[in-house]
Design an enzyme around this catalytic site. Structure first.
Site, PDB file in Angstrom:
ATOM      1  N   CYS A 297      -2.321   3.618  10.885  1.00  0.00           N
ATOM      2  CA  CYS A 297      -2.283   4.856  11.658  1.00  0.00           C
ATOM      3  C   CYS A 297      -3.618   5.061  12.364  1.00  0.00           C
ATOM      4  O   CYS A 297      -4.280   6.078  12.196  1.00  0.00           O
ATOM      5  CB  CYS A 297      -1.964   6.043  10.749  1.00  0.00           C
TER       6      CYS A 297
ATOM      7  N   GLY B  90       4.269   7.261  -0.991  1.00  0.00           N
ATOM      8  CA  GLY B  90       5.630   6.835  -1.292  1.00  0.00           C
ATOM      9  C   GLY B  90       6.689   7.147  -0.258  1.00  0.00           C
ATOM     10  O   GLY B  90       7.856   6.798  -0.461  1.00  0.00           O
ATOM     11  N   GLY B  91       6.323   7.757   0.848  1.00  0.00           N
ATOM     12  CA  GLY B  91       7.326   8.091   1.849  1.00  0.00           C
ATOM     13  C   GLY B  91       7.992   6.865   2.452  1.00  0.00           C
ATOM     14  O   GLY B  91       9.221   6.773   2.526  1.00  0.00           O
TER      15      GLY B  91
ATOM     16  N   GLU C 270       0.313   0.481  -5.768  1.00  0.00           N
ATOM     17  CA  GLU C 270      -0.607   1.572  -5.454  1.00  0.00           C
ATOM     18  C   GLU C 270      -1.706   1.612  -6.516  1.00  0.00           C
ATOM     19  O   GLU C 270      -1.403   1.705  -7.714  1.00  0.00           O
ATOM     20  CB  GLU C 270       0.136   2.916  -5.420  1.00  0.00           C
TER      21      GLU C 270
ATOM     22  N   CYS D 189       0.878  -1.184   0.000  1.00  0.00           N
ATOM     23  CA  CYS D 189       0.000   0.000   0.000  1.00  0.00           C
ATOM     24  C   CYS D 189       0.908   1.224   0.000  1.00  0.00           C
ATOM     25  O   CYS D 189       1.057   1.907   1.016  1.00  0.00           O
ATOM     26  CB  CYS D 189      -0.911   0.005   1.214  1.00  0.00           C
TER      27      CYS D 189
END
Length: 463
Positions: A400, A286-287, A307, A282
């Site tokens: 998160c 892109g971090g 993605e 996922c």
């Protein structure tokens, strides 16, 4: 309306002063959030840049917009009581004006006259003198008492409903406060601190790209401080990180320290005979992919980044340019990829309840009904991640959100249904050693660690 009435109304508007640039930017951001489901942290910076608002005015606009979004529920309760009608019955433009004025009265040092008169004048410009009078009456009623007095009147009884009381005081929907309390478990006394942390303006976290800059070098370049936990983290007190040269030049990323720790944890998980075939299921925007790829360079690892969104896939490609990354635009549940990955990160879409401090309007946008559908998607993505992992390989499930249905509930389902075993995730997050939960999984908290409330669980594929 007669010609005379029209001239009178035009004259009244002409005598009214429009909002100053800072308040106007904040109000326009509120309208975008209310009418278009926009994100304040995306809309407001763009407005400030377009209008050339900088310095103290920019800081004031940011405080008004973000603060008003955060405490909207509390403001609405007070506005409803002062107006004698439900907020839903008030015109949405007037309601946003009232929120803007009420926030200044209750949460800033702006004088009563300035807070009321600027809001009333704008109501007259937007509508007419009658509605300006309504706004004036409501704000005058609010200004007659301080926030503590309003809370004492309107909040649930703390003796019979302590969670509801804390939710009201800290301007959270009750269901979110309950979800946090459920996750805290025996540490539920920390709920007040958890909710309070969502209202604190968070530091900007940067990640120095491995092999390009050290955290110390990045801190010196941007005037920041080296982070506490991640070896790549740098803290900034504020400002627009996109304007920093290391960020513009691809030497650093804007990334919460908790996210950095999640990406790093996957690389530290015990995997025998790692062939360097890694997967970020996922990946957008892109971090984490970029950090993973940078960490894998010394060992020759290559990351496949999945993605489904074309725009976010482009962001992944941009963030990982020059790194050993292959971007695949596909649904993570049906990628068409050959299985056999050594390390798989599945940082799933979620309610985002762990990052409410960074997304001021999110607490009011999310609903309890969102959780079951997201949990279903999370279970499916984790199942796909396990199927793509080779025996002996490791999947790191992350989200998160501290909501139990999105964290231990999803992992427990995977342990029942799939050939995986839970690893002790704590050692993968060193030097964080305290406040990580009951184990074997990790739960970070903003009030304990200064990070978003990231959850992580490491699972080893058995067969």
């Amino acid at each position: 309306m007669t010609a005379k009435d029209q001239r009178s109304r035009t004259g009244e508007r002409g005598r009214r002063r429009p909002l100053d640039p800072a308040r106007a930017a904040a109000f326009d951001a509120l309208r975008a959030v209310s009418s278009r489901d926009a994100y304040a942290n995306l809309v407001l910076p763009a407005l400030l840049r377009e209008r050339g608002i900088t310095g103290r005015d920019a800081a004031f606009a940011t405080e008004l917009a973000y603060g008003t979004c955060r405490v909207r529920g509390l403001l609405d309760a007070i506005i409803g009581a002062a107006a004698g009608r439900a907020p839903e019955a008030i015109n949405s433009v007037l309601l946003d004006l009232l929120r803007l004025g009420a926030y200044q009265l209750l949460r800033t040092r702006v004088g009563t006259h300035a807070a009321v008169s600027t809001t009333v004048d704008q109501a007259g410009i937007e509508f007419d003198s009658a509605r300006a009078g309504f706004v004036n009456a409501v704000l005058r009623a609010i200004a007659g008492r301080d926030e503590r007095s309003w809370v004492d009147e309107l909040a649930p009884d703390p003796r019979s409903d302590p969670i509801g009381y804390l939710a009201f005081v800290h301007a959270h929907p009750r269901w979110i406060a309950q979800a946090f309390a459920d996750t805290l478990g025996a540490a539920a006394a920390e709920l007040d601190a958890v909710l309070a942390s969502d209202d604190e303006r968070p530091l900007v976290h940067l990640a120095a790209c491995p092999g390009v800059l050290t955290a110390a070098e990045l801190a010196a370049a941007v005037g920041g401080a080296v982070g506490r936990y991640s070896p790549y983290a740098v803290y900034l007190p504020g400002g627009d990180p996109a304007q920093l040269a290391p960020v513009r030049d691809g030497q650093a990323l804007v990334q919460d320290e908790g996210s950095q720790l999640v990406a790093r944890a996957l690389t530290l998980a015990p995997v025998e005979a790692d062939t360097g075939r890694w997967l970020d299921l996922c990946a957008g925007p892109g971090g984490k992919t970029a950090l993973l790829a940078g960490l894998g360079v010394p060992s020759g690892a290559r990351v496949t980044a999945v993605e489904p969104s074309p725009h976010r896939a482009e962001l992944v490609a941009a963030h990982t340019r020059g790194l050993p990354v292959d971007v695949v635009q596909a649904d993570g549940r049906q990628t068409g990829l050959d299985p056999g990955f050594d390390r798989v990160l599945v940082d799933v879409p979620c309610t985002g309840l762990g990052a409410l401090r960074r997304r001021p309007e999110a607490r009011w946008r999310r609903q309890p009904a969102d959780v079951p559908a997201l949990a279903k998607l999370q279970r499916e993505l984790l199942a796909a991640a396990i199927a793509l992992t080779r025996p002996g390989g490791v999947v790191l499930y992350a989200t998160c959100s501290p909501h139990l249905a999105e964290t231990v509930g999803v992992v427990a389902d995977a342990l029942r249904r799939h050939p995986v075993a839970a690893l002790d995730t704590w050692p993968l997050f060193e030097p964080v050693t305290k406040g990580l939960g009951d184990g074997p999984y990790v739960q970070l908290w903003p009030h304990r660690h200064g990070t978003d409330a990231m959850f992580a669980a490491a699972l080893q594929r058995l067969a």
